[in-house]
Design an enzyme around this catalytic site. Sequence first.
Site, PDB file in Angstrom:
ATOM      1  N   CYS A  93       0.526  -1.090   0.016  1.00  0.00           N
ATOM      2  CA  CYS A  93      -0.036  -0.156   0.024  1.00  0.00           C
ATOM      3  C   CYS A  93       0.915   1.082   0.007  1.00  0.00           C
ATOM      4  CB  CYS A  93      -0.977  -0.072   1.112  1.00  0.00           C
ATOM      5  SG  CYS A  93      -0.285   0.812   2.626  1.00  0.00           S
ATOM      6  N   GLU A  94       0.396   2.404  -0.756  1.00  0.00           N
ATOM      7  CA  GLU A  94       1.199   3.438  -0.999  1.00  0.00           C
ATOM      8  C   GLU A  94       1.301   4.276   0.085  1.00  0.00           C
ATOM      9  OE1 GLU A  94      -0.393   5.201  -4.264  1.00  0.00           O
ATOM     10  OE2 GLU A  94      -1.871   6.514  -3.374  1.00  0.00           O
ATOM     11  N   HIS A  95       0.351   4.111   1.384  1.00  0.00           N
ATOM     12  CA  HIS A  95       0.195   4.855   2.362  1.00  0.00           C
ATOM     13  C   HIS A  95       1.014   4.319   3.634  1.00  0.00           C
ATOM     14  CE1 HIS A  95      -4.150   5.143   0.765  1.00  0.00           C
ATOM     15  NE2 HIS A  95      -3.637   6.258   0.413  1.00  0.00           N
ATOM     16  N   HIS A  96       1.399   3.115   3.645  1.00  0.00           N
ATOM     17  CA  HIS A  96       2.253   2.483   4.855  1.00  0.00           C
ATOM     18  C   HIS A  96       3.149   1.646   4.193  1.00  0.00           C
ATOM     19  CE1 HIS A  96      -2.017   3.193   6.211  1.00  0.00           C
ATOM     20  NE2 HIS A  96      -1.342   3.656   7.357  1.00  0.00           N
ATOM     21  N   GLN A 134      -5.376  -0.232  -3.881  1.00  0.00           N
ATOM     22  CA  GLN A 134      -6.066  -1.690  -4.356  1.00  0.00           C
ATOM     23  C   GLN A 134      -7.215  -0.875  -5.736  1.00  0.00           C
ATOM     24  OE1 GLN A 134      -7.814  -4.552  -1.945  1.00  0.00           O
ATOM     25  NE2 GLN A 134      -9.391  -5.011  -3.470  1.00  0.00           N
ATOM     26  N   HIS A 162      -5.280  -6.245   3.439  1.00  0.00           N
ATOM     27  CA  HIS A 162      -4.346  -5.135   3.701  1.00  0.00           C
ATOM     28  C   HIS A 162      -3.592  -5.376   5.147  1.00  0.00           C
ATOM     29  CE1 HIS A 162      -5.707  -2.350   0.432  1.00  0.00           C
ATOM     30  NE2 HIS A 162      -6.423  -3.528   0.297  1.00  0.00           N
ATOM     31  N   CYS A 164      -1.932  -3.185   6.678  1.00  0.00           N
ATOM     32  CA  CYS A 164      -1.792  -2.362   7.243  1.00  0.00           C
ATOM     33  C   CYS A 164      -2.969  -2.148   8.137  1.00  0.00           C
ATOM     34  CB  CYS A 164      -1.736  -0.891   6.558  1.00  0.00           C
ATOM     35  SG  CYS A 164      -3.003  -0.736   5.151  1.00  0.00           S
TER      36      CYS A 164
HETATM   37 ZN   LIG Z   1      -2.003   1.030   4.236  1.00  0.00          ZN
END
Ligand SMILES: [Zn+2]
Length: 203
Positions: A93-96, A134, A162, A164
């Site tokens: 995931c690009e956030h975490h 996603q 996910h 995360c």
């Molecule tokens: Zn994430």
Amino acid sequence: MDAVVKNFPQTVVSERPTQKEAEDAIRVLLRWAGDDPQREGLLDTPARVAKAYRELFSGYDLNPEDVLGRTFEEVSGYDDMVLVRDIPFFSHCEHHMVPIIGKAHVAYLPKGRVLGLSKIARVVEIFGRRLQTQEAMTAQIANSIDETLRPRGVAVMLDAEHMCMAMRGVQKQGSSTLTTTFTGAFKADPAEQVRFMSMVRGR
Ligand SMILES: [Zn+2]
């Protein structure tokens, strides 16, 4: 959304840090986590992590259109759905920057030509090996097949967990996220979407 999805971004930066810079950054993160990069068990870790990142994010160096572009096979008469289901994939995931683990189901309605079946799994892998959401990954797979093969329609469903969510914050282990993208005849005709869904679920 379209702008992001359409150009299938490859390498975003023109100049990459050196291997040494990457390893130094990992040493900083090890110290940030509270450990000692100089202890024996961690001495080779920065080099290993950098090498693993090369592989896990190798999708930036690959263009799905290169995989799809030259692989058409003419088929005489077959024009019904081609579905490849349960394609396992790993992304981040690009956030975490933690894993997204799931399965992809990809279908299209041919218009005179078909893809080698392994090419579809390859496209899923290329987009998986980038930092993703996603939702974006689902649309990228569908649109890249749609624009290169030009079939009557494409349907893509991703079913993923996910990490995360599972490992931090709300800690919802075992929950999965479903996303779909439909193009062409799949988008226009809900009956085709239902047929896709039942073929994905059929055993
Ligand atoms: Zn994430």
